[in-house]
Design an enzyme around this catalytic site. Structure first.
Site, PDB file in Angstrom:
ATOM      1  N   LYS A 151      12.126   9.185  -0.543  1.00 37.16           N
ATOM      2  CA  LYS A 151      11.311   9.316   0.680  1.00 37.16           C
ATOM      3  C   LYS A 151      11.980  10.475   1.517  1.00 37.16           C
ATOM      4  O   LYS A 151      11.147  11.082   2.418  1.00 37.16           O
ATOM      5  CB  LYS A 151      11.042   7.959   1.489  1.00 37.16           C
ATOM      6  N   LYS A 176       0.856   3.509  -1.738  1.00 38.87           N
ATOM      7  CA  LYS A 176      -0.082   3.544  -0.705  1.00 38.87           C
ATOM      8  C   LYS A 176      -0.086   4.984   0.004  1.00 38.87           C
ATOM      9  O   LYS A 176      -0.953   5.445   0.563  1.00 38.87           O
ATOM     10  CB  LYS A 176       0.255   2.721   0.438  1.00 38.87           C
ATOM     11  N   LYS A 189       4.517   5.471  -9.997  1.00 39.21           N
ATOM     12  CA  LYS A 189       3.768   4.302  -9.542  1.00 39.21           C
ATOM     13  C   LYS A 189       2.788   4.291  -8.570  1.00 39.21           C
ATOM     14  O   LYS A 189       2.906   5.224  -7.756  1.00 39.21           O
ATOM     15  CB  LYS A 189       4.754   3.312  -9.179  1.00 39.21           C
TER      16      LYS A 189
HETATM   17  N1  AQP Z   1       2.587   0.064  -8.297  1.00 42.02           N
HETATM   18  C1  AQP Z   1       2.935  -1.085  -7.857  1.00 42.02           C
HETATM   19  N2  AQP Z   1       3.211  -2.005  -8.984  1.00 42.02           N
HETATM   20  C2  AQP Z   1       3.625  -3.190  -8.776  1.00 42.02           C
HETATM   21  N3  AQP Z   1       4.276  -3.696  -7.760  1.00 42.02           N
HETATM   22  C3  AQP Z   1       4.077  -2.767  -6.599  1.00 42.02           C
HETATM   23  N4  AQP Z   1       4.515  -2.926  -5.324  1.00 42.02           N
HETATM   24  C4  AQP Z   1       4.316  -1.819  -4.646  1.00 42.02           C
HETATM   25  N5  AQP Z   1       3.787  -0.901  -5.472  1.00 42.02           N
HETATM   26  C5  AQP Z   1       3.758  -1.458  -6.697  1.00 42.02           C
HETATM   27  C6  AQP Z   1       5.195  -3.916  -4.734  1.00 42.02           C
HETATM   28  O1  AQP Z   1       4.317  -4.299  -3.556  1.00 42.02           O
HETATM   29  C7  AQP Z   1       5.430  -4.990  -2.631  1.00 42.02           C
HETATM   30  C8  AQP Z   1       5.260  -4.297  -1.240  1.00 42.02           C
HETATM   31  O2  AQP Z   1       5.673  -3.198  -1.261  1.00 42.02           O
HETATM   32  P1  AQP Z   1       5.626  -2.257   0.167  1.00 42.02           P
HETATM   33  O3  AQP Z   1       4.243  -2.038   0.807  1.00 42.02           O
HETATM   34  O4  AQP Z   1       6.572  -3.257   0.951  1.00 42.02           O
HETATM   35  O5  AQP Z   1       6.369  -1.164  -0.307  1.00 42.02           O
HETATM   36  P2  AQP Z   1       6.211  -0.041  -1.336  1.00 42.02           P
HETATM   37  O6  AQP Z   1       6.812  -0.724  -2.559  1.00 42.02           O
HETATM   38  O7  AQP Z   1       7.029   1.205  -0.974  1.00 42.02           O
HETATM   39  O8  AQP Z   1       4.683   0.207  -1.518  1.00 42.02           O
HETATM   40  P3  AQP Z   1       3.920   1.405  -1.728  1.00 42.02           P
HETATM   41  O9  AQP Z   1       2.427   1.274  -1.987  1.00 42.02           O
HETATM   42  O10 AQP Z   1       4.722   2.470  -2.492  1.00 42.02           O
HETATM   43  O11 AQP Z   1       3.985   1.898  -0.138  1.00 42.02           O
HETATM   44  P4  AQP Z   1       4.416   3.247   0.531  1.00 42.02           P
HETATM   45  O12 AQP Z   1       3.627   4.246  -0.212  1.00 42.02           O
HETATM   46  O13 AQP Z   1       3.919   3.141   2.034  1.00 42.02           O
HETATM   47  O14 AQP Z   1       5.952   3.268   0.067  1.00 42.02           O
HETATM   48  C9  AQP Z   1       6.954  -4.943  -3.298  1.00 42.02           C
HETATM   49  O15 AQP Z   1       6.960  -6.134  -3.831  1.00 42.02           O
HETATM   50  C10 AQP Z   1       6.637  -3.749  -4.287  1.00 42.02           C
HETATM   51  O16 AQP Z   1       7.389  -4.130  -5.328  1.00 42.02           O
END
Ligand code: AQP
Length: 328
Positions: A112, A196, A193
Site C-alpha cells: 500500500k 476494493k 486478489k
Molecule cells: N479477495 C479476497 N478473497 C477473500 N477474502 C478477502 N478479503 C478481502 N479481500 C478478499 C477479506 O475481507 C475481510 C475484510 O477486508 P478489508 O476490507 O478489511 O481489507 P482488505 O483485505 O484490504 O480488503 P480489500 O478489498 O483489499 O480492500 P482495500 O482495497 O481497501 O484494501 C478480510 O477478512 C479479508 O481477508
C-alpha cells in the site's frame, strides 16, 4: 462460556464477493457457536485518505451489508470501531512495545505504501490497531481471508511480547480461514486478489451489483487460451470462477468436477453468473429494507457498542495496571 470471535471489514469502496466469501459467510456460520464481535473498522479506513461525506455513508452501508448477509444482531455485536474508544487506546499502549522493524516488514504495508506519494504513520500502525481490535476482546478465533494471515501472526507476536514484558494478559488468537473462498482473485487479472481499491470496472463483483452487471462482468472474466474446463491444467482465471461457484453453491469438490469437466468456457461463465446472481439477490433485497429504516440500523450499532464497552474497558484497565499506568 462460549469462545470469542472478532473480525472486521473496512468501510472503503464497495464490499465485493471476496469480502463476502472470505469473511462474511464465515462469520454467519460461526455466530451461534461463538460470542462474536464484528467491526466496521473505520479507524483502519482512514489510514488512507477518505472523503469524509463518503466515509460516513460507507460506514452505514457496510453495517447494513453485515446484517443483510445474515449477521444476527440478537446474538452478535456489530460495532463501528471508532465508537468504542478503547480500540484506539489499546492500540497506543501496544504500539509502545511493538518494534518498528516488525511493522516495516508487513507485505500489506509495503504494497500500500508503494502506491502513495506520502505515507501516513497510521498506515504503518494499521496491524497494531488490528492487534488491538482482537486482543481487546480476548478473541480466541479470527475468521479472515488468507491475505490477513501475516497480520494475525503479528498479533500473536505482539501479544506474546506484551505477556513476556508485563505478565500473562492476552490469549493467543487462532486464524480461521474458510475452506472455500479464502482468496477470491480479480476477474480481470486472476494473479491479483479481488480488492476494493482496484480501479478497473471488470475487476470485482460488488455485493450490490445488479444481475445484469454481474453477468456482464463474469462473461468478460479473463480465462486462458483453452476452449473448455480441464482440471489438470486449468489456468488461474478458470479456477477462480470454479471457486466462486463452489463458494456460492456449497457443492463438494466431486460435484464441481463432475459438472464442469470439459464444459466450454462460455457455458461455465453463464453457470457461475447465475449462481452469483441467485446468491446475492436475497441479500440485496434485505439490504434495501435495512437501508430504508436508518433508525433500526443506528439502534443496532448503539446497542452493540453499549454491549461490548464494559469488556473493552476491563481489558484496557488490566493492561494499564500491568504497565504501571494510573487508572481512576
Ligand atoms: N479477495 C479476497 N478473497 C477473500 N477474502 C478477502 N478479503 C478481502 N479481500 C478478499 C477479506 O475481507 C475481510 C475484510 O477486508 P478489508 O476490507 O478489511 O481489507 P482488505 O483485505 O484490504 O480488503 P480489500 O478489498 O483489499 O480492500 P482495500 O482495497 O481497501 O484494501 C478480510 O477478512 C479479508 O481477508
Amino acid at each position: 462460556m462460549k469462545p470469542r470471535v472478532l473480525s472486521g471489514i473496512q468501510p472503503t469502496g464497495s464490499l465485493h464477493i471476496g469480502n463476502y466469501l472470505g469473511a462474511l459467510t464465515n462469520w454467519v456460520k460461526m455466530q451461534y457457536d461463538y460470542e462474536c464481535v464484528f467491526c466496521i473498522v473505520d479507524l483502519h479506513a482512514i489510514t488512507l485518505y477518505q472523503d469524509p461525506k463518503e466515509l460516513l455513508q460507507k460506514i452505514e452501508q457496510t453495517a447494513a451489508l453485515f446484517l443483510a448477509a445474515g449477521i444476527d444482531p440478537q446474538v452478535s455485536s456489530v460495532v463501528v470501531q471508532s465508537t468504542v474508544k478503547e480500540h484506539a487506546e489499546l492500540c497506543w499502549l501496544l504500539t509502545c512495545s511493538t518494534p518498528l522493524g516488525w511493522l516495516e516488514r508487513m507485505t500489506q504495508f509495503k504494497d500500500k505504501s508503494s502506491k502513495q506519494d506520502s505515507v501516513s504513520d497510521g498506515l504503518l500502525q494499521y496491524p497494531v490497531l488490528m492487534a488491538a481490535d482482537i486482543l481487546l476482546y480476548k478473541a480466541n478465533a479470527v475468521p479472515v481471508g488468507d491475505d490477513q494471515i501475516q497480520h494475525l501472526e503479528l498479533t500473536r507476536d505482539i501479544a506474546q511480547r506484551f505477556n513476556a514484558l508485563y505478565g500473562e494478559t492476552f490469549v493467543m488468537p487462532e486464524t480461521r480461514l474458510p475452506t472455500v473462498g479464502a482468496r477470491i482473485m480479480g476477474l480481470d487479472d486472476p494473479s491479483k486478489k479481488m480488492s476494493k481499491s482496484e480501479a478497473g470496472s471488470g475487476h470485482a463483483i460488488s455485493m450490490l451489483d445488479e444481475p445484469g452487471v454481474i453477468r456482464k462482468k463474469i462473461m468478460r472474466a479473463t480465462t486462458d487460451s483453452r476452449p473448455a474446463v480441464d482440471f489438470d491444467s486449468g489456468g488461474a482465471g478458470v479456477l477462480n470462477l470454479l471457486t466462486i461457484h463452489q463458494a456460492f453453491t456449497g457443492w463438494s469438490d466431486d460435484q464441481v468436477k463432475r459438472h464442469f469437466a470439459g464444459m466450454r468456457y462460455g457455458d461455465l461463465k453463464k453457470t457461475v453468473a447465475e449462481a452469483v446472481v441467485a446468491g446475492l439477490e436475497p441479500l440485496q433485497e434485505r439490504y434495501r429494507r435495512i437501508m430504508a429504516d436508518p433508525g433500526y440500523l443506528h439502534g443496532v450499532l448503539r446497542e452493540s457498542a453499549d454491549r461490548v464497552r464494559p469488556f473493552a474497558d476491563a481489558t484496557v484497565r488490566l493492561v494499564k495496571q500491568r504497565m504501571g499506568i494510573y487508572t481512576d
